[in-house]
Design a protein around this motif. Sequence first.
Motif: not given
Length: 285
Positions: A115-135
């Motif tokens: 769960g620690n590993m999985l939640f790090y991945i999910i938390g990192g994903f939302f961090l990219t959403k916040v900071l508009s990493v895709k653009s």
Amino acid sequence: MNKNTNKSLIRLVAGFLFVGLTLWWIILSIINPSSDYPRLVFAASYGSMALLGGIYGLISAEKWGSFKSAIGRAIVFLACALLFAELGQLVFSYYNIVKKVDIPYPGIADIGFFGNMLFYIIGGFFLTKVLSVKSYVKKAPIKLFISILLPLILLSTSYYFFLRGYSVAGTSKLQVFLDFSYPLGDAIYVSIALVTLLSVGKFVGGIMRGPLLLILFALIVQYSADFNFLYQNAHETWTNGGYGDYLYLLAYSVMTFSLIYLSAAFQKISLPHSNEKISTSEGAQ
């Protein structure tokens, strides 16, 4: 007590806790007690840092609406990752101290560690959403390539050392899944952290650079700790209270400080006078 005072207090508590646990580990390493009990107690105690960071993260996420915004979700999942790590530590210590037997692998503790590993991945994903990493990545795709290539090198190295000559004969399907999933999951969250850092290094005057560097460092240390545990466990060289446990303490400590500074950075770039704001409504999209 205002918010700045709260942040100063939590930093002070985390700092004292880290220094105290580090000194404890150093003393144990120097005196090398004949009994394994002091090392087991240390191994059961340093998860308190993950507990502190997890609780602080959940509390600080409330100002962003928790699950109602991407900012809140990013902080919540990173905090939950720490709490699940502590769950794994507690189960690990229960088997060692209370039942006085080696912890089974796979076992209940893996609920926490996976769960620690999985939640790090999910938390990192939302961090990219916040900071508009895709653009940002669209403007500089080479950064995405680098961010994927380096973790792939880490993953290949992990598989080479840990899984070289791996045989599934007599091994449960769950253990095979976990043996391959832990290095893969670790490589994924390191990749996410790396692409985020490279993409937004100059974001709002570099305010986010410090927290993102801390997060990346914390995840790399976590990756090293997980790889080391799997390697030592496979070769039956794991020692309670040894350098492997200190790697986990370091990973939990850095992530705890990362959450403290990440929350403060989000607060700065969301102030009314900021030229580049992140709002909870924007993050929720």
